[in-house]
Design a protein around this motif. Structure first.
Motif, PDB file in Angstrom:
ATOM      1  N   LEU A  59       0.837  -1.205   0.000  1.00 23.39           N
ATOM      2  CA  LEU A  59       0.000   0.000   0.000  1.00 23.39           C
ATOM      3  C   LEU A  59       0.870   1.254   0.000  1.00 23.39           C
ATOM      4  CD1 LEU A  59      -2.619  -1.097   2.685  1.00 23.39           C
ATOM      5  CD2 LEU A  59      -2.636  -1.518   0.226  1.00 23.39           C
ATOM      6  N   VAL A  60       0.614   2.140  -0.961  1.00 24.75           N
ATOM      7  CA  VAL A  60       1.400   3.367  -1.099  1.00 24.75           C
ATOM      8  C   VAL A  60       0.470   4.567  -0.921  1.00 24.75           C
ATOM      9  CG1 VAL A  60       3.013   4.651  -2.540  1.00 24.75           C
ATOM     10  CG2 VAL A  60       2.818   2.158  -2.806  1.00 24.75           C
ATOM     11  N   PRO A  61       0.674   5.380   0.123  1.00 21.31           N
ATOM     12  CA  PRO A  61      -0.175   6.560   0.307  1.00 21.31           C
ATOM     13  C   PRO A  61       0.280   7.708  -0.588  1.00 21.31           C
ATOM     14  CG  PRO A  61       1.419   6.422   2.093  1.00 21.31           C
ATOM     15  CD  PRO A  61       1.640   5.212   1.220  1.00 21.31           C
ATOM     16  N   ALA A  62      -0.678   8.395  -1.176  1.00 19.42           N
ATOM     17  CA  ALA A  62      -0.383   9.557  -2.009  1.00 19.42           C
ATOM     18  C   ALA A  62      -1.623  10.431  -2.046  1.00 19.42           C
ATOM     19  CB  ALA A  62       0.023   9.132  -3.421  1.00 19.42           C
ATOM     20  N   VAL A 101       6.002  13.738  -0.117  1.00 21.29           N
ATOM     21  CA  VAL A 101       4.578  13.882  -0.417  1.00 21.29           C
ATOM     22  C   VAL A 101       4.381  14.449  -1.826  1.00 21.29           C
ATOM     23  CG1 VAL A 101       2.537  15.251   0.175  1.00 21.29           C
ATOM     24  CG2 VAL A 101       3.771  14.018   1.958  1.00 21.29           C
ATOM     25  N   ALA A 102       5.241  15.389  -2.224  1.00 20.70           N
ATOM     26  CA  ALA A 102       5.139  15.971  -3.559  1.00 20.70           C
ATOM     27  C   ALA A 102       5.544  14.998  -4.651  1.00 20.70           C
ATOM     28  CB  ALA A 102       6.000  17.232  -3.650  1.00 20.70           C
ATOM     29  N   ALA A 103       6.439  14.059  -4.333  1.00 22.98           N
ATOM     30  CA  ALA A 103       6.978  13.157  -5.359  1.00 22.98           C
ATOM     31  C   ALA A 103       6.166  11.885  -5.537  1.00 22.98           C
ATOM     32  CB  ALA A 103       8.419  12.792  -5.019  1.00 22.98           C
ATOM     33  N   VAL A 104       5.519  11.393  -4.476  1.00 21.54           N
ATOM     34  CA  VAL A 104       4.934  10.055  -4.547  1.00 21.54           C
ATOM     35  C   VAL A 104       3.765   9.969  -5.520  1.00 21.54           C
ATOM     36  CG1 VAL A 104       3.366  10.360  -2.565  1.00 21.54           C
ATOM     37  CG2 VAL A 104       4.254   8.069  -3.168  1.00 21.54           C
ATOM     38  N   GLY A 105       2.918  10.989  -5.586  1.00 21.18           N
ATOM     39  CA  GLY A 105       1.795  10.954  -6.518  1.00 21.18           C
ATOM     40  C   GLY A 105       2.248  10.907  -7.969  1.00 21.18           C
ATOM     41  N   PRO A 106       3.109  11.823  -8.388  1.00 22.25           N
ATOM     42  CA  PRO A 106       3.644  11.740  -9.751  1.00 22.25           C
ATOM     43  C   PRO A 106       4.348  10.424 -10.032  1.00 22.25           C
ATOM     44  CG  PRO A 106       4.052  13.916  -8.855  1.00 22.25           C
ATOM     45  CD  PRO A 106       3.485  13.088  -7.731  1.00 22.25           C
ATOM     46  N   ALA A 107       5.011   9.854  -9.027  1.00 23.20           N
ATOM     47  CA  ALA A 107       5.686   8.566  -9.225  1.00 23.20           C
ATOM     48  C   ALA A 107       4.683   7.465  -9.543  1.00 23.20           C
ATOM     49  CB  ALA A 107       6.507   8.207  -7.991  1.00 23.20           C
ATOM     50  N   LEU A 108       3.584   7.415  -8.802  1.00 25.37           N
ATOM     51  CA  LEU A 108       2.568   6.395  -9.054  1.00 25.37           C
ATOM     52  C   LEU A 108       1.921   6.582 -10.424  1.00 25.37           C
ATOM     53  CD1 LEU A 108       0.783   6.109  -5.578  1.00 25.37           C
ATOM     54  CD2 LEU A 108       2.533   4.616  -6.541  1.00 25.37           C
ATOM     55  N   ASN A 443       3.995   4.763   5.521  1.00 24.43           N
ATOM     56  CA  ASN A 443       5.206   5.593   5.463  1.00 24.43           C
ATOM     57  C   ASN A 443       6.402   4.867   4.850  1.00 24.43           C
ATOM     58  OD1 ASN A 443       4.149   7.945   6.462  1.00 24.43           O
ATOM     59  ND2 ASN A 443       5.215   7.891   8.424  1.00 24.43           N
ATOM     60  N   GLY A 444       6.458   3.537   5.020  1.00 21.84           N
ATOM     61  CA  GLY A 444       7.589   2.795   4.475  1.00 21.84           C
ATOM     62  C   GLY A 444       7.617   2.827   2.956  1.00 21.84           C
ATOM     63  N   LEU A 445       6.522   2.454   2.314  1.00 24.21           N
ATOM     64  CA  LEU A 445       6.481   2.488   0.853  1.00 24.21           C
ATOM     65  C   LEU A 445       6.379   3.909   0.319  1.00 24.21           C
ATOM     66  CD1 LEU A 445       4.438  -0.683  -0.143  1.00 24.21           C
ATOM     67  CD2 LEU A 445       6.774  -0.101  -0.800  1.00 24.21           C
ATOM     68  N   LEU A 446       5.908   4.835   1.129  1.00 25.72           N
ATOM     69  CA  LEU A 446       5.934   6.246   0.722  1.00 25.72           C
ATOM     70  C   LEU A 446       7.352   6.671   0.382  1.00 25.72           C
ATOM     71  CD1 LEU A 446       4.970   9.228   0.532  1.00 25.72           C
ATOM     72  CD2 LEU A 446       5.199   9.335   3.031  1.00 25.72           C
TER      73      LEU A 446
END
Length: 463
Positions: A59-62, A101-108, A443-446
């Motif tokens: 699970l990856v939070p974004a 937080v800014a990077a994870v959404g674009p990464a997904l 937070n880990g996979l974030l």
């Protein structure tokens, strides 16, 4: 881990970016670096890249993603950053929080658009501490699938992954730049490779009992639910090179691992209205606070176990996760038609158990808050048939590590970057602060996804 200094001769084999570790962080970094034009090589100690990611729920939070928008979920990066800070009581580096937080959404979205990973948002329940539904995952809701898809993407991209290769020595040139690595194969043969930049994606130190005893003594004897190869190699190399470290006591625990089966049980079993009781049939904590800090709480109980109690409605929610289905198949989840049967299948004393279930029902009916601080307003009642699983507390992974900047470059205590050295995932200091209670779900996979994405692009530009 050894550091070899003062090298002046060239390496016979070279690449632009070397990545040590082929977990989620390492493979994302590899995909991103290659896309940015770098020649990439990945070293993986195992025969098949799995890492701690494969042991997780994947699970990856974004926040503010296209996936949320399609599901009609309103969320912002600022809300997410505030949730992270609140869970850690403000004991986090907000610059690091905002960077991931800014990077994870674009990464997904990039993984979806460029590599076909079909993420969706879990919208059947909200994880503790999150103010919106923002957990993204693949259809099976498992870390196994996430690793399989990332590995397939790397193979399709033609990225070279050398398996059964244990990196054991970093090489530094005469100008103090990290320039190469030596690694060993199972038959004892050794090789070396030079590079312009190296990304340490070999996780933290959760598998090193001596380091856990030093930094997280409360979990020194706990079940370790991460990859056994997480021995703190990145931490050792970084410290030998003069890197700054932070929050080495920070970690993610989990208070719901089926015992003795060793299968993760979704915390939805608690947040949706379930409870945990000890072997006397009594509740002992606020189960809604967070699963990470619950590990230590469960381990303080008799025999270091507890029973998680819920019902068929909650089981249906948890069943979307592969781990829960595996626990059912293994016989870890018990079902009972009434409280008497529940006492029989668990061995819990009937009178205490009935008293506990009746007390919880009363709290839910009245919308009250119990003595542990758990609020019960608008929480559905438990109804027969009941479900129960015996659980223990476990250490999943460490959250402290090497201090990095917004490009995931490893920093010295004075803030200067160590030339050519990057750290991602569990090798880098996370965003959970110094205590288990600071760990916000995902937070880990974030940091694995976000720092992998950032480091891959930045390392490809090293000259």
């Amino acid at each position: 881990m050894p550091i070899e200094t003062g090298r002046t001769s060239p390496f016979a084999v070279t690449c632009d970016v070397l990545i040590i570790g082929a977990g989620a962080a390492g493979l994302i970094a590899a995909l991103r670096a290659q896309e940015s034009g770098a020649r990439v090589l990945v070293l993986e100690r195992d025969a098949l890249p799995r890492g701690s990611t494969a042991l997780s729920a994947g699970l990856v939070p974004a926040a503010g993603t296209a996936f949320q928008a399609r599901a009609g979920i309103a969320d912002t990066q600022e809300m997410f950053a505030c949730d992270i800070a609140a869970k850690a009581d403000g004991r986090v580096d907000m610059a690091a929080v905002r960077a991931v937080v800014a990077a994870v959404g674009p990464a997904l979205e990039w993984l979806s658009d460029q590599h076909g990973l079909d993420f969706s948002v879990i919208d059947t329940f909200t994880y503790p501490g999150h103010s919106a539904c923002r957990m993204h995952s693949l259809p099976s809701r498992s870390g196994n699938e996430l690793m399989d898809r990332l590995r397939s993407a790397a193979e399709a991209a033609g990225i070279d992954i050398v398996t059964e290769a244990r990196a054991d020595t970093l090489v530094v040139d005469a100008s103090s730049r990290v320039c190469g690595v030596r690694f060993v194969r199972p038959d004892g043969t050794r090789d070396a490779v030079g590079f312009r930049a190296v990304i340490l994606a070999c996780n933290g130190y959760g598998g090193n009992k001596a380091k856990v005893a030093r930094h997280i003594p409360e979990l020194a004897d706990a079940l370790y639910f991460g990859h056994p190869g997480n021995q703190g190699d990145a931490l050792d190399w970084g410290e030998a090179l003069g890197a700054a470290t932070r929050d080495l006591s920070g970690h993610q625990g989990h208070g719901s691992v089926a015992h003795p089966h060793g299968i993760l049980i979704s915390w939805a079993t608690m947040t949706e209205g379930g409870v945990q009781v000890n072997l006397d049939g009594e509740r002992f904590s606020n189960e809604a606070h967070g699963y990470s800090e619950q590990a230590e709480v469960v381990l303080r109980e008799r025999d270091r176990v507890a029973w998680s109690l819920f019902d068929a409605r909650i089981a249906a929610i948890a069943r979307q996760f592969e781990d829960f289905r595996a626990a059912e198949a293994a016989g870890a989840i018990h079902s009972a038609g009434d409280v008497v049967a529940l006492s029989q299948v668990t061995g819990l004393p009937l009178a205490r158990l009935r008293q506990t279930i009746d007390a919880v029902a009363h709290l839910k009916a009245s919308g009250g808050t119990d003595s542990f601080g758990r609020a019960w307003a608008n929480v559905p009642q438990l109804a027969a048939p009941y479900c129960a699983v015996k659980v223990t507390g476990a250490l999943f992974h460490t959250q402290g590590g090497l201090v990095v900047d917004r490009k995931a470059r490893v920093l010295r205590p004075d803030g200067a970057a160590i030339a050519g050295l990057y750290a991602v995932g569990g090798a880098a200091c996370g965003v959970s602060g110094p205590h288990a209670s600071g760990y916000l779900s995902g937070n880990g996979l974030l940091t694995a996804v976000a720092y992998g994405y950032l480091a891959g692009a930045a390392a490809a530009c090293e000259t």
